[in-house]
Design a protein around this motif. Structure first.
Motif, PDB file in Angstrom:
ATOM      1  N   MET A   1     -37.514  36.291  13.897  1.00 39.21           N
ATOM      2  CA  MET A   1     -37.228  35.690  12.694  1.00 39.21           C
ATOM      3  C   MET A   1     -37.614  36.529  11.657  1.00 39.21           C
ATOM      4  SD  MET A   1     -40.516  34.960  13.512  1.00 39.21           S
ATOM      5  CE  MET A   1     -39.983  34.158  14.995  1.00 39.21           C
ATOM      6  N   ARG A   2     -37.111  36.370  10.598  1.00 42.49           N
ATOM      7  CA  ARG A   2     -37.272  37.124   9.173  1.00 42.49           C
ATOM      8  C   ARG A   2     -38.357  36.478   8.064  1.00 42.49           C
ATOM      9  NH1 ARG A   2     -34.056  39.078   6.032  1.00 42.49           N
ATOM     10  NH2 ARG A   2     -34.515  41.260   6.026  1.00 42.49           N
ATOM     11  N   SER A   3     -38.397  35.116   8.383  1.00 43.90           N
ATOM     12  CA  SER A   3     -39.038  34.437   7.012  1.00 43.90           C
ATOM     13  C   SER A   3     -39.546  33.213   7.906  1.00 43.90           C
ATOM     14  CB  SER A   3     -38.039  34.085   6.077  1.00 43.90           C
ATOM     15  OG  SER A   3     -37.184  32.920   6.648  1.00 43.90           O
ATOM     16  N   ALA A   4     -40.378  32.579   6.861  1.00 45.09           N
ATOM     17  CA  ALA A   4     -41.249  31.177   7.496  1.00 45.09           C
ATOM     18  C   ALA A   4     -40.082  30.197   7.560  1.00 45.09           C
ATOM     19  CB  ALA A   4     -42.360  30.988   6.549  1.00 45.09           C
ATOM     20  N   GLY A   5     -39.204  30.057   6.650  1.00 45.18           N
ATOM     21  CA  GLY A   5     -38.110  29.161   6.696  1.00 45.18           C
ATOM     22  C   GLY A   5     -37.211  29.231   8.202  1.00 45.18           C
ATOM     23  N   ALA A   6     -37.059  30.596   8.519  1.00 45.23           N
ATOM     24  CA  ALA A   6     -36.273  30.597   9.617  1.00 45.23           C
ATOM     25  C   ALA A   6     -37.039  30.302  10.870  1.00 45.23           C
ATOM     26  CB  ALA A   6     -35.881  32.110   9.644  1.00 45.23           C
ATOM     27  N   LEU A   7     -38.301  30.612  10.892  1.00 48.09           N
ATOM     28  CA  LEU A   7     -39.230  30.148  11.969  1.00 48.09           C
ATOM     29  C   LEU A   7     -39.256  28.579  11.943  1.00 48.09           C
ATOM     30  CD1 LEU A   7     -41.386  30.462  13.992  1.00 48.09           C
ATOM     31  CD2 LEU A   7     -43.042  30.478  12.156  1.00 48.09           C
ATOM     32  N   HIS A   8     -39.333  27.822  10.858  1.00 48.31           N
ATOM     33  CA  HIS A   8     -39.567  26.392  10.822  1.00 48.31           C
ATOM     34  C   HIS A   8     -38.142  25.733  11.498  1.00 48.31           C
ATOM     35  CE1 HIS A   8     -42.219  26.900   7.521  1.00 48.31           C
ATOM     36  NE2 HIS A   8     -43.043  27.180   8.457  1.00 48.31           N
ATOM     37  N   ARG A   9     -37.246  26.557  11.094  1.00 46.21           N
ATOM     38  CA  ARG A   9     -35.951  25.966  11.687  1.00 46.21           C
ATOM     39  C   ARG A   9     -35.850  26.011  13.127  1.00 46.21           C
ATOM     40  NH1 ARG A   9     -30.606  23.646  10.672  1.00 46.21           N
ATOM     41  NH2 ARG A   9     -31.751  23.215   8.576  1.00 46.21           N
ATOM     42  N   LEU A  10     -36.444  27.303  13.597  1.00 47.21           N
ATOM     43  CA  LEU A  10     -36.193  27.400  15.163  1.00 47.21           C
ATOM     44  C   LEU A  10     -37.293  26.510  15.890  1.00 47.21           C
ATOM     45  CD1 LEU A  10     -36.181  31.208  15.430  1.00 47.21           C
ATOM     46  CD2 LEU A  10     -34.409  29.826  15.705  1.00 47.21           C
ATOM     47  N   LEU A  11     -38.508  26.195  15.341  1.00 46.13           N
ATOM     48  CA  LEU A  11     -39.323  25.267  15.754  1.00 46.13           C
ATOM     49  C   LEU A  11     -38.649  23.801  15.948  1.00 46.13           C
ATOM     50  CD1 LEU A  11     -42.547  26.444  13.970  1.00 46.13           C
ATOM     51  CD2 LEU A  11     -42.156  26.633  16.575  1.00 46.13           C
ATOM     52  N   ASP A  12     -37.867  23.492  15.104  1.00 47.82           N
ATOM     53  CA  ASP A  12     -37.095  22.173  15.089  1.00 47.82           C
ATOM     54  C   ASP A  12     -36.182  22.168  16.435  1.00 47.82           C
ATOM     55  OD1 ASP A  12     -38.433  21.275  13.019  1.00 47.82           O
ATOM     56  OD2 ASP A  12     -36.673  21.549  11.530  1.00 47.82           O
ATOM     57  N   VAL A  13     -35.856  23.304  16.880  1.00 47.86           N
ATOM     58  CA  VAL A  13     -34.791  23.055  18.169  1.00 47.86           C
ATOM     59  C   VAL A  13     -35.624  23.505  19.347  1.00 47.86           C
ATOM     60  CG1 VAL A  13     -32.883  24.038  16.528  1.00 47.86           C
ATOM     61  CG2 VAL A  13     -34.361  25.623  18.068  1.00 47.86           C
ATOM     62  N   VAL A  14     -37.013  23.632  19.305  1.00 47.78           N
ATOM     63  CA  VAL A  14     -37.736  23.882  20.504  1.00 47.78           C
ATOM     64  C   VAL A  14     -37.665  22.740  21.616  1.00 47.78           C
ATOM     65  CG1 VAL A  14     -39.944  23.756  21.483  1.00 47.78           C
ATOM     66  CG2 VAL A  14     -39.360  25.452  19.582  1.00 47.78           C
ATOM     67  N   PRO A  15     -37.336  21.431  21.058  1.00 40.49           N
ATOM     68  CA  PRO A  15     -37.219  20.409  22.034  1.00 40.49           C
ATOM     69  C   PRO A  15     -35.802  20.535  22.933  1.00 40.49           C
ATOM     70  CG  PRO A  15     -37.690  19.543  19.876  1.00 40.49           C
ATOM     71  CD  PRO A  15     -37.382  20.716  19.677  1.00 40.49           C
ATOM     72  N   VAL A  16     -34.990  21.552  22.765  1.00 38.63           N
ATOM     73  CA  VAL A  16     -34.213  21.908  23.688  1.00 38.63           C
ATOM     74  C   VAL A  16     -34.508  22.277  24.871  1.00 38.63           C
ATOM     75  CG1 VAL A  16     -32.064  23.644  23.895  1.00 38.63           C
ATOM     76  CG2 VAL A  16     -32.219  22.418  21.809  1.00 38.63           C
ATOM     77  N   PHE A  17     -35.381  22.894  24.819  1.00 43.72           N
ATOM     78  CA  PHE A  17     -35.886  23.669  26.192  1.00 43.72           C
ATOM     79  C   PHE A  17     -37.197  22.774  26.744  1.00 43.72           C
ATOM     80  CE2 PHE A  17     -34.177  26.933  23.517  1.00 43.72           C
ATOM     81  CZ  PHE A  17     -33.408  27.362  24.379  1.00 43.72           C
ATOM     82  N   GLU A  18     -37.773  21.659  26.206  1.00 39.53           N
ATOM     83  CA  GLU A  18     -38.899  20.774  26.749  1.00 39.53           C
ATOM     84  C   GLU A  18     -38.554  20.512  28.092  1.00 39.53           C
ATOM     85  OE1 GLU A  18     -40.112  18.010  23.914  1.00 39.53           O
ATOM     86  OE2 GLU A  18     -41.219  19.319  22.456  1.00 39.53           O
TER      87      GLU A  18
END
Length: 538
Positions: A1-18
């Protein structure tokens, strides 16, 4: 990721792999962004495992997820999935890429040697696919609509609305959320005084004001400088949302949104919140985008004094329709994205469902103002109290200040001084005032003060008035619909002070006053001072 906003979006999709021990998640920071520092801080807060960029480019990866197509992502080896990092593609950044195109639609970022480098573009709406097809058809061939995982997270958190409002101390007030994107056309850059102007005009007991900033603004300015710049509004009760998750919890908790051209307001519209525009035009907003369509139709806030009128106009609109052009397949984003990601991984997905995490309770709370400019409207035994920050330009009747928290000049100018009782000290040696002793001392030390009050509990006060003497005040909370609603006892003290100062006919305690404070009407009983109140330790 290149920004905190991009990181936050990625953290929202983490449940895909839970629930899948076969998948190991690692994060890396793509170099070259001016927001590197804020991104590193966000990574540290997330507790995610980080791989240095130099190491990441040396290895083959089974899947690469990104919420921005910018930077040297194409040198990473492995199938790449690109997610939008906001509610669609509404804004273009000057001096980057192709003129008038957002990065998510721009062939400059999406193609390498004329070929798309992403294996999948996971979009939120068919409108985005249509525009991607128009600007970069070869990338659109690898795109599919999955929905918006961040919106699904907000929708899954609606049931926690009361909990969020409780954490914010909102009570029965209306929570107005200002949202500002980043860059030269953002609300905070163009109208930096708007938070202070609004909070100076909004009655404190009827409204609460919050500010949501783009994570890039936190990265660019820093929390220290933001707190300094916003200090007057923060002292008056402004809530400054944290850059991750808290912004979304505030939208769930909020009652209306004032926005620039940042896409955050589309999430608010999807929740049915009234939207007011505060964008003054420029080159960043893309014509015809969902955000542009919404801003063209919602009321516009030109002056802070016009907010209540704009609110009435916004409430007359059904805002959910504005979000229909930005979000499709609501509630389906994580299952659909899981299916696509595991297809690229070449393995079967886990059987446990992929569900969005509810947002945590906000931790950024408003400061309790220590001084108020108070307007009192008296009609017999009924008193309407409207409190503003001490720096308001509104017409008021008296100044009320908390001693010793308020500024010295406010304490010296106040007609009403109050103090809230604190929990008993656990120290072996203590010294404390009684309510009677403290109120007497205040009138002795402050010749301009006419009323001193010790706020003993939310329902009990001891009040000392220069001409009326010492009184106990009992405040009856509102009980309605199975709920108990309480007003700030400091506001009730201002009501009692105003009535005592205005009454010219003889009276004798007990007296029952009706106090209109914001949306609440509470009854306050003034009686001769009770011994238990006189001796109450502060």
């Amino acid at each position: 990721m290149r920004s905190a906003g991009a990181l936050h979006r990625l953290l929202d999709v983490v449940p895909v792999f839970e629930g899948d021990a076969r998948v190991v998640l690692r994060f890396t920071l793509v170099p070259g962004s001016e927001f590197d520092l804020g991104t590193l801080a966000a990574l540290e807060r997330s507790d995610a495992r980080v791989v240095p960029w130099d190491e990441a480019v040396r290895h083959e990866h089974d899947l690469i997820l990104t919420a921005s197509p910018k930077g040297a992502l194409r040198v990473l080896s492995g199938p790449r999935v690109v997610l939008p990092h906001g509610a669609g593609f509404n804004k273009t950044v000057g001096d980057e890429g192709s003129p008038h195109l957002p990065s998510g639609l721009d062939p400059h970022y999406l193609l390498t040697d004329g070929e798309p480098w992403a294996a999948l573009h996971a979009l939120a709406h068919d409108e985005q696919l249509t525009r991607l097809t128009a600007y970069c058809p070869s990338a659109a061939d690898r795109a599919t609509v999955v929905g918006d995982p961040t919106l699904d997270r907000l929708l899954n958190s609606i049931r926690h609305r009361e909990s969020y409002r409780s954490a914010l101390g909102t009570g029965e007030r209306r929570l107005i959320v200002l949202t500002s994107t980043w860059g030269p056309e953002s609300l905070l850059t163009r109208r930096p005084e708007l938070p202070r102007e609004l909070i100076s005009r909004l009655p404190h007991d009827a409204y609460q004001l919050a500010l949501v900033l783009h994570p890039n603004e936190y990265s660019r300015t820093g929390s220290f400088d933001l707190s300094r710049q916003l200090a007057p509004a923060l002292a008056a009760g402004l809530v400054l949302a944290g850059p991750h998750e808290e912004w979304a919890a505030l939208l769930v908790a909020g009652d209306a949104v004032v926005t620039d051209h940042g896409s955050t307001a589309l999430y608010a519209a999807a929740l049915g919140r009234p939207v007011i525009g505060a964008y003054d035009g420029g080159s960043e907003l893309i014509p015809g985008s969902p955000m542009a369509q919404m801003l063209a139709k919602v009321p516009h806030l030109t002056e802070a004094a016009d907010l209540t009128q704009a609110l009435r106009a916004a409430e007359a609109q059904d805002s959910t329709g504005f979000a229909d052009a930005a979000f499709a397949l609501r509630g389906q984003a994580l299952p659909r994205l899981r299916r696509e990601c595991y297809r690229l991984l070449g393995i079967h997905p886990p059987t446990v469902p992929a569900t969005p995490h509810p947002l945590p309770r906000p931790v950024s709370t408003a400061q309790s103002p220590s001084a108020f400019a108070v307007r009192a409207d008296i009609s017999g035994l009924r008193i309407g109290i409207t409190r503003f920050p001490a720096f308001t330009s509104e017409t008021v009747n008296h100044l009320a200040a908390e001693q010793p928290e308020a500024e010295q000049r406010q304490i010296q100018s106040a007609s009403v001084l109050w103090r809230r009782a604190r929990p008993a000290s656990t120290a072996p040696h203590t010294s404390s005032w009684t309510a009677a002793g403290w109120t007497a001392r205040m009138l002795e030390e402050s010749p301009g003060c006419w009323t001193a009050a010790a706020l003993l509990t939310p329902e009990r006060c001891l009040l000392r008035h220069r001409s009326a003497g010492v009184l106990s005040v009992r405040i009856e909370p509102c009980r309605t619909g199975g709920r108990i609603l309480r007003a700030d006892p400091a506001a009730v003290v201002s009501a009692a002070h105003a009535w005592l100062g205005s009454t010219t006919s003889p009276w004798r305690a007990p007296v029952s006053l009706l106090c209109d404070i914001g949306p609440l009407t509470v009854r306050a009983e003034l009686t001769p001072a009770a011994e238990e109140d006189l001796g109450y330790e502060l």
